[in-house]
Design a protein around this motif. Structure first.
Motif, short mmCIF file in Angstrom:
data_model
loop_
_atom_site.label_atom_id
_atom_site.label_comp_id
_atom_site.label_asym_id
_atom_site.label_seq_id
_atom_site.Cartn_x
_atom_site.Cartn_y
_atom_site.Cartn_z
N ASP A 155 45.18 42.73 68.94
CA ASP A 155 44.21 41.62 69.05
C ASP A 155 44.39 40.68 67.86
N CYS A 279 38.53 43.71 67.14
CA CYS A 279 38.89 42.62 68.04
C CYS A 279 39.54 41.51 67.22
N GLU A 391 32.95 39.63 66.98
CA GLU A 391 34.23 39.26 67.57
C GLU A 391 35.27 39.07 66.47
N GLU A 496 32.91 34.19 71.28
CA GLU A 496 34.16 34.87 70.90
C GLU A 496 34.67 34.28 69.59
N TRP A 497 35.92 33.79 69.56
CA TRP A 497 36.49 33.33 68.29
C TRP A 497 35.90 31.98 67.86
N ASP A 583 38.93 32.59 74.74
CA ASP A 583 38.62 33.72 73.86
C ASP A 583 39.21 33.43 72.48
N GLU A 638 45.77 40.02 78.46
CA GLU A 638 45.11 38.85 77.89
C GLU A 638 45.94 38.40 76.70
#
Ligand code: FEO
Ligand code: CA
Ligand code: CA
Length: 701
Positions: A155, A279, A391, A496-497, A583, A638
């Motif tokens: 990730d 993550c 995240e 998320e990011w 994401d 992903e």
């Protein structure tokens, strides 16, 4: 999206709900926090006006003009005469920020990049980097061998140059979770298994399987150098290191020593073992790495009950720990009953917290600082950044003499976005991680009029008093979600990011999707019910001062297909750029915004998602709003993790869980939906892509 969809709240065990994705946590924000629509009746207009005109209309109210959202937010003064940041957005778009030809939607089991680019791979799951350098044996390595190899499910990732080099550095890669059927492929051969299933031996799990799973989690640090052939490869080096679910880690910040962090292993509440579900990441202004702990709650269980009903404290319940069943991988059921395994059962067993692991889940949900240049230094969980489903974390550019500021999203449905502002000022060469141990944690409220505010999560602020159940800062931080509920934060569509534009200071965050949002709960920043495609929000401050508590925001892009999407310019997405579920997010030094997608494997290739094909990475010009598809990945994966070398001529991109769409029946038959990167029917492996331009130019330019 299924119209007959049931809400996770209807399920005693959310992982059994039809919308559950492996690796996700169940819905756990049952607070009565209002959305904007509960309080702003006037904004309860038609869905379409909210989608495409709601924010512009709201901003018009603030600015008193009919400007578009972008135009309004780019003005240098508000109706009240207060200057706002973002003035640079009025400048003419930089021509040629995106210099490549968009690639098509991807369908094949391969990586596609624009003409003139080359893709290589390195560091696939199981690559030896340490100790005896054990060779990868597909699904057959021992638990001890896995500790000397890269982990699974790559990730967040960063390249730390050595002496500023673009040919030599340390690659640091998070390993978010595992796919047991591939990890144990040799032992599991021939069985019909789902992507998150583990096999029990009666009631227990084989010790070495549990060890291998723990060692496939965490973080890899390893040196990579560019050879004469121009390809990067891992090299044996004293910096090479694995941090796993077993590594000893210090606890720092206000929650250190809290009674809520006391365990049998840590009677002083000052240390723990391991980090899990790492993550995304962050890089500090003092050049260390931070790994997030995201969907950690499901790894735990508790059997505490009263009158036949599960009885969990809010520290567990508000995070989605489910009582009365095995943890996600049943680590607590390891046959030998070793202490480092059974701690994942948080049931009350002893006379006090120092005699059992009732508080073990409280030692997770933090940001973990790792110094890749000090291989012997213990990682540190920095508790002042809050405890939730982190995240990742993104730091605002550090300014000498000003506080350090960073942002972190809590990726679960209806959770929040946070920021931390240090008390001490940044001093280059002096500041280290301890600056994160004193300051203020805030949570975001996005107002319908395009303004926003940061609400302090500190003793005595925003209702956080002992009478309300928050005795001190340590208790607030362990219960960050509950504190944010009380403060009145805005419930978001899975933050998320985040990324900060290096040239304007604007902060961008992906809101990946939220199919649980109802029509009654939409608001201007989360404008769609059953939001399957996601959006990207951005905000800015007066004088680009990130320590301020007031900001203005707009939506950069509402993702989707040609009929449902909108960029802030008013354009819809089309052939070159339709996408869903943003994401990963990262700005390069020239302000190119790189966007990575994560359509969950259960939704991929179905219904409205079919047209999106394989998960992808796009590149955007934040000023013009132009977006082009740069890369499409293989089947079932992903795209997550992106960084370049300092010269911007090599880009590293992560691919996670290729082949996750393999059905149990196909798995049993030895047929995998992807065999990337090895091909020829091999077990699929998460891997790092290394992308270069054939003419040696800057990636994306
Ligand atoms: Fe691990 Fe929110 O993605
Ligand atoms: Ca992610
Ligand atoms: Ca993800």
């Amino acid at each position: 999206m299924r119209d007959d969809m049931n809400f996770e709240a209807d399920y005693a065990d959310p992982t059994q709900s039809p919308d559950f994705e492996p690796g996700d946590e169940g819905l756990s924000n049952t607070s009565a926090n209002p959305t904007f629509y509960d309080v702003v009746e006037t904004a309860r207009a038609s869905r379409r006006s909210v989608l495409f005109g709601g924010l512009a209309a709201a901003v018009t109210g603030v600015f008193g003009t009919g400007l578009s959202t972008r135009g309004a937010l780019a003005q240098t003064t508000t109706a009240g005469g207060n200057p706002v940041a973002g003035a640079t957005a009025t400048a003419a778009p930089t021509p040629g920020l995106l210099g490549f030809k968009a690639v098509s939607v991807g369908m094949g089991d391969t990586v596609v990049v624009p003409e003139g680019y080359t893709v290589r791979t390195l560091g696939a799951w199981g690559t030896p980097i340490l100790g005896d350098m054990p060779a990868f044996r597909p699904g057959a390595n021992t638990g001890a061998e896995q500790a000397m190899q890269t982990g699974m499910h790559h990730d967040g990732m960063h390249f730390f140059p050595i002496d500023g080099s673009s040919d030599d550095g340390l690659l640091v890669v998070n390993h978010e979770y595992i796919e047991p059927r591939f990890l144990h492929a040799e032992a599991y051969k021939g069985q019909a298994l789902d992507s998150d299933e583990v096999v029990y031996d009666g009631e227990t799990r084989p010790d070495d399987h549990v060890l291998k799973e723990m060692n496939a989690h965490g973080v890899s640090v390893y040196r990579i150098t560019k050879g004469a052939d121009g390809a990067f490869a891992p090299v044996a080096d004293a910096h090479n290191r694995r941090i796993t679910a077993l590594t000893e880690i210090d606890i720092a910040g206000p929650a250190k020593g809290s009674k809520l962090l006391v365990t049998k292993y840590a009677p002083n509440g000052d240390r723990t073992r391991g980090t899990i579900n790492n993550c995304a990441y962050g890089v500090t202004p003092w050049n260390t790495y931070m790994a997030a702990e995201e969907n950690w709650a499901g790894y735990f269980t508790s059997h505490d009950a009263e009158n036949g009903e599960p009885k969990l404290p809010r520290e567990l319940k508000r995070y989605g720990v489910v009582a009365g069943k095995n943890g996600r991988y049943g680590w607590e059921k390891a046959a030998g009953g070793a202490d480092e395994y059974i701690r994942f059962d948080a049931s009350t067993k002893g006379a006090s917290a120092a005699e059992d692991y009732r508080n073990e889940p409280n030692q997770f949900g933090w940001m973990v600082e790792i110094d890749p240049f000090k291989p012997d230094a213990k990682p540190v969980k920095r508790t002042h950044l809050g405890r939730f489903g982190h995240e990742g974390v993104v730091f605002a550019p550090a300014v000498e003499g000003k506080p350090v500021v960073c942002y972190s999203g809590d990726d679960s449905r209806f959770e929040y976005i946070y920021k931390f502002v240090s008390k001490a000022p940044f001093q280059k060469g002096v500041t280290d991680g301890s600056i994160l141990d004193e300051g203020t944690l805030y949570v975001a409220r996005f107002n319908p009029d395009g303004s926003g505010e940061w609400l302090a999560l500190a003793p005595g602020e925003n209702g956080l008093t002992p009478e309300a159940g928050f005795a001190d800062l340590g208790e607030i931080l362990v219960n960050t979600r509950a504190a944010a509920d009380l403060a009145g934060a805005t419930k978001m569509d899975r933050p998320e990011w985040g990324a900060v534009d290096p040239n304007t200071g604007e902060v961008y965050f992906t809101l990946t999707n939220n199919t649980k949002r109802t029509e009654a709960k939409v608001d201007p920043v989360n404008p769609r019910a059953k939001n399957q495609f996601g959006q990207i929000v951005r905000w800015r401050y007066r004088d680009a001062d990130h320590a301020q508590t007031a900001f203005t925001w707009d939506l950069f892009v509402i993702a989707g297909d040609a009929d449902t999407s909108r960029v802030f310019t008013g354009e819809a997405l089309g052939e070159d750029n339709i996408f869903a579920c943003p994401d990963g997010l990262w700005f390069d030094a020239d302000s190119r915004l790189w966007i990575q997608t994560d359509i969950g494997e259960d939704n991929m290739y179905k219904g409205d998602m079919e047209q999106m094909g394989n998960n992808q990475m796009l590149c955007a010009d934040p000023r013009s709003g132009e977006i082009r598809r740069f890369l499409t990945g293989p089947i079932g994966q992903e795209v997550t993790g992106v960084i370049t070398t300092p010269d911007q001529k090599t880009m590293f991109v992560g691919l996670q869980h290729p082949g996750a769409t393999t059905s149990p029946e196909d798995y049993a038959a030895g047929k995998f939906s992807s065999s990337y990167p090895d091909g020829n029917g091999a077990i699929p492996r998460s891997v790092t892509l290394v992308i270069t331009r054939d003419d040696g130019g800057v990636i994306g330019a």
